[in-house]
Scaffold this motif. Structure first.
Motif, PDB file in Angstrom:
ATOM      1  N   GLY A  34       0.815  -1.225   0.000  1.00  0.00           N
ATOM      2  CA  GLY A  34       0.000   0.000   0.000  1.00  0.00           C
ATOM      3  C   GLY A  34       0.838   1.260   0.000  1.00  0.00           C
ATOM      4  O   GLY A  34       0.542   2.222   0.686  1.00  0.00           O
ATOM      5  N   PHE A  35       1.909   1.281  -0.803  1.00  0.00           N
ATOM      6  CA  PHE A  35       2.899   2.359  -0.707  1.00  0.00           C
ATOM      7  C   PHE A  35       2.539   3.616  -1.481  1.00  0.00           C
ATOM      8  O   PHE A  35       3.050   4.685  -1.209  1.00  0.00           O
ATOM      9  CB  PHE A  35       4.250   1.840  -1.224  1.00  0.00           C
ATOM     10  CG  PHE A  35       4.196   1.413  -2.675  1.00  0.00           C
ATOM     11  CD1 PHE A  35       4.313   2.361  -3.679  1.00  0.00           C
ATOM     12  CD2 PHE A  35       3.988   0.092  -3.025  1.00  0.00           C
ATOM     13  CE1 PHE A  35       4.219   1.985  -5.010  1.00  0.00           C
ATOM     14  CE2 PHE A  35       3.900  -0.276  -4.353  1.00  0.00           C
ATOM     15  CZ  PHE A  35       4.014   0.666  -5.338  1.00  0.00           C
ATOM     16  N   LEU A  36       1.669   3.496  -2.484  1.00  0.00           N
ATOM     17  CA  LEU A  36       1.566   4.583  -3.456  1.00  0.00           C
ATOM     18  C   LEU A  36       1.140   5.927  -2.841  1.00  0.00           C
ATOM     19  O   LEU A  36       1.744   6.965  -3.121  1.00  0.00           O
ATOM     20  CB  LEU A  36       0.632   4.187  -4.602  1.00  0.00           C
ATOM     21  CG  LEU A  36       0.651   5.100  -5.821  1.00  0.00           C
ATOM     22  CD1 LEU A  36       2.065   5.403  -6.284  1.00  0.00           C
ATOM     23  CD2 LEU A  36      -0.150   4.499  -6.964  1.00  0.00           C
ATOM     24  N   ILE A  37       0.118   5.903  -1.999  1.00  0.00           N
ATOM     25  CA  ILE A  37      -0.352   7.176  -1.431  1.00  0.00           C
ATOM     26  C   ILE A  37       0.690   7.800  -0.493  1.00  0.00           C
ATOM     27  O   ILE A  37       1.040   8.965  -0.650  1.00  0.00           O
ATOM     28  CB  ILE A  37      -1.731   6.998  -0.749  1.00  0.00           C
ATOM     29  CG1 ILE A  37      -2.785   6.687  -1.828  1.00  0.00           C
ATOM     30  CG2 ILE A  37      -2.124   8.243   0.036  1.00  0.00           C
ATOM     31  CD1 ILE A  37      -4.139   6.314  -1.289  1.00  0.00           C
ATOM     32  N   PRO A  38       1.242   7.017   0.457  1.00  0.00           N
ATOM     33  CA  PRO A  38       2.287   7.630   1.303  1.00  0.00           C
ATOM     34  C   PRO A  38       3.488   8.120   0.500  1.00  0.00           C
ATOM     35  O   PRO A  38       4.059   9.168   0.827  1.00  0.00           O
ATOM     36  CB  PRO A  38       2.720   6.491   2.237  1.00  0.00           C
ATOM     37  CG  PRO A  38       1.673   5.461   2.157  1.00  0.00           C
ATOM     38  CD  PRO A  38       0.894   5.662   0.903  1.00  0.00           C
ATOM     39  N   GLU A  68      -2.712   5.345 -13.274  1.00  0.00           N
ATOM     40  CA  GLU A  68      -3.104   4.996 -11.907  1.00  0.00           C
ATOM     41  C   GLU A  68      -2.657   6.102 -10.947  1.00  0.00           C
ATOM     42  O   GLU A  68      -3.386   6.484 -10.031  1.00  0.00           O
ATOM     43  CB  GLU A  68      -2.468   3.657 -11.517  1.00  0.00           C
ATOM     44  CG  GLU A  68      -3.101   3.055 -10.278  1.00  0.00           C
ATOM     45  CD  GLU A  68      -2.426   1.759  -9.839  1.00  0.00           C
ATOM     46  OE1 GLU A  68      -1.836   1.065 -10.701  1.00  0.00           O
ATOM     47  OE2 GLU A  68      -2.485   1.447  -8.637  1.00  0.00           O
ATOM     48  N   ILE A  72      -5.056   8.697  -8.693  1.00  0.00           N
ATOM     49  CA  ILE A  72      -4.962   8.971  -7.258  1.00  0.00           C
ATOM     50  C   ILE A  72      -4.802  10.464  -6.996  1.00  0.00           C
ATOM     51  O   ILE A  72      -5.465  11.035  -6.135  1.00  0.00           O
ATOM     52  CB  ILE A  72      -3.807   8.158  -6.638  1.00  0.00           C
ATOM     53  CG1 ILE A  72      -4.267   6.709  -6.500  1.00  0.00           C
ATOM     54  CG2 ILE A  72      -3.388   8.723  -5.288  1.00  0.00           C
ATOM     55  CD1 ILE A  72      -3.212   5.744  -6.112  1.00  0.00           C
ATOM     56  N   PHE A  75      -8.089  12.154  -7.454  1.00  0.00           N
ATOM     57  CA  PHE A  75      -9.180  11.681  -6.590  1.00  0.00           C
ATOM     58  C   PHE A  75      -9.122  12.341  -5.216  1.00  0.00           C
ATOM     59  O   PHE A  75     -10.129  12.771  -4.672  1.00  0.00           O
ATOM     60  CB  PHE A  75      -9.094  10.161  -6.430  1.00  0.00           C
ATOM     61  CG  PHE A  75     -10.219   9.558  -5.632  1.00  0.00           C
ATOM     62  CD1 PHE A  75     -11.431   9.253  -6.239  1.00  0.00           C
ATOM     63  CD2 PHE A  75     -10.080   9.290  -4.279  1.00  0.00           C
ATOM     64  CE1 PHE A  75     -12.473   8.705  -5.504  1.00  0.00           C
ATOM     65  CE2 PHE A  75     -11.112   8.744  -3.542  1.00  0.00           C
ATOM     66  CZ  PHE A  75     -12.313   8.444  -4.156  1.00  0.00           C
ATOM     67  N   TYR A  76      -7.943  12.424  -4.652  1.00  0.00           N
ATOM     68  CA  TYR A  76      -7.781  12.958  -3.297  1.00  0.00           C
ATOM     69  C   TYR A  76      -7.512  14.457  -3.348  1.00  0.00           C
ATOM     70  O   TYR A  76      -6.642  14.917  -4.083  1.00  0.00           O
ATOM     71  CB  TYR A  76      -6.639  12.237  -2.587  1.00  0.00           C
ATOM     72  CG  TYR A  76      -6.927  10.785  -2.315  1.00  0.00           C
ATOM     73  CD1 TYR A  76      -7.768  10.402  -1.283  1.00  0.00           C
ATOM     74  CD2 TYR A  76      -6.375   9.789  -3.106  1.00  0.00           C
ATOM     75  CE1 TYR A  76      -8.040   9.066  -1.028  1.00  0.00           C
ATOM     76  CE2 TYR A  76      -6.636   8.447  -2.855  1.00  0.00           C
ATOM     77  CZ  TYR A  76      -7.468   8.088  -1.820  1.00  0.00           C
ATOM     78  OH  TYR A  76      -7.746   6.775  -1.568  1.00  0.00           O
TER      79      TYR A  76
ATOM     80  N   SER B 284      -8.237   2.718   0.235  1.00  0.00           N
ATOM     81  CA  SER B 284      -7.281   3.803   0.400  1.00  0.00           C
ATOM     82  C   SER B 284      -6.032   3.324   1.144  1.00  0.00           C
ATOM     83  O   SER B 284      -4.911   3.696   0.798  1.00  0.00           O
ATOM     84  CB  SER B 284      -7.951   4.964   1.141  1.00  0.00           C
ATOM     85  OG  SER B 284      -7.092   6.062   1.217  1.00  0.00           O
ATOM     86  N   ILE B 285      -6.228   2.480   2.168  1.00  0.00           N
ATOM     87  CA  ILE B 285      -5.055   1.938   2.883  1.00  0.00           C
ATOM     88  C   ILE B 285      -4.202   1.109   1.916  1.00  0.00           C
ATOM     89  O   ILE B 285      -2.976   1.118   1.980  1.00  0.00           O
ATOM     90  CB  ILE B 285      -5.478   1.057   4.081  1.00  0.00           C
ATOM     91  CG1 ILE B 285      -6.157   1.911   5.148  1.00  0.00           C
ATOM     92  CG2 ILE B 285      -4.266   0.343   4.681  1.00  0.00           C
ATOM     93  CD1 ILE B 285      -6.569   1.139   6.386  1.00  0.00           C
ATOM     94  N   GLU B 286      -4.877   0.426   1.008  1.00  0.00           N
ATOM     95  CA  GLU B 286      -4.142  -0.396   0.046  1.00  0.00           C
ATOM     96  C   GLU B 286      -3.438   0.455  -1.006  1.00  0.00           C
ATOM     97  O   GLU B 286      -2.754  -0.062  -1.885  1.00  0.00           O
ATOM     98  CB  GLU B 286      -5.092  -1.399  -0.630  1.00  0.00           C
ATOM     99  CG  GLU B 286      -5.584  -2.473   0.325  1.00  0.00           C
ATOM    100  CD  GLU B 286      -6.634  -3.381  -0.285  1.00  0.00           C
ATOM    101  OE1 GLU B 286      -6.842  -3.303  -1.516  1.00  0.00           O
ATOM    102  OE2 GLU B 286      -7.263  -4.154   0.457  1.00  0.00           O
ATOM    103  N   GLY B 287      -3.657   1.773  -0.957  1.00  0.00           N
ATOM    104  CA  GLY B 287      -2.951   2.676  -1.865  1.00  0.00           C
ATOM    105  C   GLY B 287      -3.699   2.941  -3.158  1.00  0.00           C
ATOM    106  O   GLY B 287      -3.116   3.345  -4.151  1.00  0.00           O
ATOM    107  N   ARG B 288      -5.017   2.722  -3.140  1.00  0.00           N
ATOM    108  CA  ARG B 288      -5.807   2.956  -4.352  1.00  0.00           C
ATOM    109  C   ARG B 288      -6.782   4.111  -4.137  1.00  0.00           C
ATOM    110  O   ARG B 288      -6.872   4.661  -3.058  1.00  0.00           O
ATOM    111  CB  ARG B 288      -6.578   1.683  -4.704  1.00  0.00           C
ATOM    112  CG  ARG B 288      -5.653   0.541  -5.106  1.00  0.00           C
ATOM    113  CD  ARG B 288      -6.422  -0.692  -5.506  1.00  0.00           C
ATOM    114  NE  ARG B 288      -6.995  -1.402  -4.366  1.00  0.00           N
ATOM    115  CZ  ARG B 288      -8.285  -1.648  -4.184  1.00  0.00           C
ATOM    116  NH1 ARG B 288      -9.159  -1.251  -5.082  1.00  0.00           N
ATOM    117  NH2 ARG B 288      -8.709  -2.295  -3.136  1.00  0.00           N
ATOM    118  N   ARG B 289      -7.522   4.459  -5.200  1.00  0.00           N
ATOM    119  CA  ARG B 289      -8.582   5.448  -5.051  1.00  0.00           C
ATOM    120  C   ARG B 289      -9.610   4.892  -4.077  1.00  0.00           C
ATOM    121  O   ARG B 289      -9.945   3.721  -4.136  1.00  0.00           O
ATOM    122  CB  ARG B 289      -9.270   5.692  -6.397  1.00  0.00           C
ATOM    123  CG  ARG B 289      -8.445   6.475  -7.390  1.00  0.00           C
ATOM    124  CD  ARG B 289      -8.980   6.314  -8.786  1.00  0.00           C
ATOM    125  NE  ARG B 289     -10.255   6.982  -8.986  1.00  0.00           N
ATOM    126  CZ  ARG B 289     -10.406   8.142  -9.619  1.00  0.00           C
ATOM    127  NH1 ARG B 289      -9.360   8.746 -10.116  1.00  0.00           N
ATOM    128  NH2 ARG B 289     -11.587   8.673  -9.776  1.00  0.00           N
TER     129      ARG B 289
END
Lengths: 169, 587
Positions: A34-38, A68, A72, A75-76, B284-289
């Protein structure tokens, strides 16, 4: 890899140092779940926004579709794809602020600065943003400029405040 | 508190305190203590917010007992030091008044019991107040016994839907698979709700302890706290608390030699209201929309990375340690019907005391608003309605003030408990405008995945907008009802299902206001600017001149014993004069 991500649309030069900053961050997250957002959040905290060049690097290095990443970022609401003005003005649009006149405050600032929500002034001085709730409803209506809160705002005292920031710099 | 402790000066330093300038107050106190050479006698403690908005709150505890000061500014500090710390008297100017006492005395503070009392950065202070005793007790029992206790207590989810927490725990425990997760939903996105933030800032260990107990009961070895990025202070306090708990052995491997291991991570949100919905949160925790998926499968069976996942909200988890320590019976003795325990509400708007109020379930709205809330903010203002549950909730009129605050009674009115935002409105708020305000919010926050929410809400927003412009027709009302009910029944997730509620409840209880906008093209509350002329009604104007100084664009002219006049070329329609005028003379 699309051409857009490889080029430098902002016109600024993405330096060697910038490159290595991004590479370092990519390495930090490479094997994490789950690295992409951080990762994007960390990139943003370095540059103040997420440069397209950095997106290109992330996509290449971590084998993710640029779409992708774009998905993100759009979206945020906390991600920015362009540099923002020097002072960030956040106008609370929570329920309490709305009841106490928050919308009029936002409209005033928008007129006064000549920018809409999510835009920066031409001189790069201010960035205006509406936020859902800053959570200090007892001081409504609230405006936050950079790290400072300004409670019980009126159009009169905001006009003065904006002047102060303008003359400070 | 142990004997050898120094006298204490508690300064509320949560986000509310910070926004009111607690940092300067603290440094002024440090300076005063230094200058007067009494540093060694006093300990300055930065506590979380106590929950009442009175700018900076300062409590002084010494051998004489405890004294509270409100609205403390840096300039007041030398006075307090002079009269109270040194002089042995009181600083009367900032002494907390009756409203302050009334606010706290009329509450039952369980979840909030530590908020504003302890330094969240010091684990010892939490442990002194029975902290982590519940975890020890739970680890001495079997996971099944812990689940039974939570089930018996009747604790229901405090995040909105009100599902029985114990059942969720059991489902997760019984789900097959060895790898399981516990997730704390701290994505408090409702505008006007800030109880979760205050708990995380003021008493982070209570949530950590609740999660560790939940992990033990559900058979999970890892937990995530998904916190809004808009709450930087809460994230900071949590990080510190987690590292302290690890050091003391309350988190990590083989906790308290029980053989149970539990790790905790923080995930920062990135700004999306829909991530409060549990399946979106997991994405979101998994890093997706953060887009919801249909349930079943429920997260308890197939959640984070496909593994069984228990998701509870902050306030729910903060209740856990109290239930384990005091027993299910104690907990279920509070509340009414199927709603047990207490609930924290974020009271704001045109009410005298704004802040966090914790009351037993079953309290009436009236007792809350006119009890701890202290009634309307100004004597001249008249109660019109109360908005409960944020964008998913509804607006209730005065007739329904005796509604009991419990899940079933609130649902019957068309509002919901929600996360507990409660905004009091007076006759200066237009209900059509409020409905539009919430639609603007939900339209902006809709993730766009399902048609009813993405398109339906947009159509409703357009129609409500037309009504506020004075272009409404009778058929619009029918359209809003039909569309609202359709979305309610067909949207994919909780956000969409409940998004029409503000419109549906205002249509139900404030129909006359919609009628005024449509039939008479007027806004009785003088809010919808397209229906206002910005003219002074000379029959109502008392020539007081109060409107003059508030006008930011010099559009008003007034002289003593003359009617005020508004220059329409200069007027920017900001409504400052309308809000100020005591006689409603500006129309």
């Amino acid at each position: 890899m699309c051409e857009n991500c490889a080029s430098s649309p902002s016109g600024k030069i993405f330096s060697e140092k910038d490159n290595s900053e991004v590479s370092k961050l990519i390495e930090k997250y490479r094997s994490k779940k789950g690295f992409l957002i951080p990762l994007l959040q960390d990139i943003q905290s370095v540059f103040g926004y997420v440069p397209q060049e950095a997106c290109g690097m992330v996509a290449r290095e971590l084998d993710i579709y640029p779409s992708e990443i774009y998905g993100i970022l759009t979206f945020y609401s906390q991600f920015y794809m362009e540099p923002r003005g020097k002072h960030i003005i956040r106008v609370c649009q929570g329920t309490a602020c709305h009841v106490m006149g928050g919308r009029e405050i936002l409209e005033f600032l928008s007129d006064e600065l000549g920018i809409e929500d999510g835009e920066s002034t031409d001189d790069g001085m201010f960035f205006l943003e509406r936020v859902a709730c800053l959570g200090c409803c007892g001081m409504a209506p609230v405006v936050m400029i950079d790290e400072d809160f300004h409670g019980r705002c009126s159009i009169g005292n905001l006009r003065k405040l904006v002047e102060e920031y303008r003359s400070k710099d | 508190m142990s004997e050898n402790k120094k006298n204490r000066i508690l300064i509320c330093s949560g986000t509310s305190g910070v926004s009111a300038g607690c940092g300067k107050v603290r440094s002024r106190f440090e300076e005063e203590l230094r200058n007067r050479g009494i540093e060694s006698d006093w300990e300055i403690v930065s506590v979380g917010d106590r929950g009442l908005f009175r700018d900076v709150l300062v409590d002084i505890m010494d051998s004489r007992g405890r004294v509270s000061y409100e609205y403390v500014s840096p300039e007041d500090v030398s006075g307090i030091a002079e009269s109270h710390l040194v002089g042995g008297g009181l600083f009367n100017e900032r002494l907390a008044g009756d409203d302050y006492k009334n606010f706290f005395e009329k509450q039952t503070r369980i979840v909030l019991s530590n908020c504003g009392e302890i330094d969240p950065d010091k684990i010892d202070e939490y442990i002194e107040r029975q902290g982590y005793a519940a975890l020890k007790k739970a680890l001495d029992s079997s996971p099944e016994e812990v689940i039974e206790e939570i089930k018996d207590s009747g604790l229901r989810g405090r995040g909105g839907a009100g599902f029985l927490a114990g059942l969720k725990w059991e489902f997760t425990r019984n789900a097959s698979g060895s790898e399981k997760y516990v997730v704390c939903n701290a994505d408090e996105g409702d505008p006007g709700a800030f109880m979760d933030r205050s708990i995380l800032e003021g008493d982070p260990h209570s949530v950590i302890e609740g999660m560790a107990i939940a992990g033990y009961a559900a058979g999970a070895g890892e937990g995530f706290i998904y916190c809004r990025a808009e709450y930087p202070l809460a994230i900071k306090k949590l990080k510190k608390a987690i590292s302290l708990a690890e050091k003391e052995g309350f988190l990590g491997d083989n906790i308290l030699s029980s053989g149970f291991s539990f790790r905790l991570n923080i995930k920062e949100g990135a700004g999306a209201f829909v991530c409060g919905e549990e399946t979106a949160l997991l994405a979101s925790i998994e890093g997706r929309r953060g887009m919801p998926v249909p349930r079943p499968p429920f997260p308890a069976v197939e959640g984070l990375w496909g593994k069984p996942t228990l998701i509870n909200n902050v306030e729910t988890l903060a209740n856990v340690r109290h239930i384990i320590l005091n027993g299910a019976k104690w907990f279920s003795s509070m509340g009414s019907g199927d709603s047990k325990g207490t609930k924290v509400f974020a009271l704001a708007g045109k009410v005298k005391n704004t802040g966090l109020v914790e009351v037993p379930m079953g309290t009436t709205l009236r007792d809350l608003i006119f009890g701890p809330g202290g009634g309307m903010a100004e004597r001249k203002s008249e109660f019109k309605g109360v908005q409960i549950g944020g964008p998913s909730g509804g607006c209730l009129p005065e007739d329904l003030l005796d509604t009991s605050i419990d899940y079933e009674s609130l649902n019957a009115t068309g509002a919901i408990m929600g996360s507990g935002g409660m905004i009091v409105m007076d006759t200066g708020s237009c209900m059509v405008d409020i409905a539009k305000f919430f639609l603007d919010f939900t339209v902006a926050e809709s993730c766009g995945k399902c048609v009813p929410c993405r398109v339906g809400l947009k159509r409703m927003q357009e129609v409500v907008e037309l009504i506020t412009y004075g272009k409404g027709t009778d058929s619009h009302i029918d359209f809003l009802r039909d569309m609202g009910n359709t979305i309610k029944n067909t949207a994919l997730c909780g956000l969409g299902n409940t998004a029409p509620s503000p419109v549906l409840t205002t249509l139900r209880y404030f129909d006359d206001e919609y009628r005024a906008h449509i039939d008479r093209r007027s806004c009785p509350s003088l809010v919808c600017i397209d229906l206002l002329n910005f003219e002074v009604n000379e029959e109502l104007c008392k020539k007081c001149g109060k409107c003059l100084p508030v006008c930011p664009s010099d559009a008003i002219s007034w002289r003593k014993k003359e009617f005020a006049r508004i220059d329409k070329d200069k007027c920017i329609k900001c409504r400052a004069c309308i809000v100020e005028c005591p006689f409603k003379a500006i129309e």
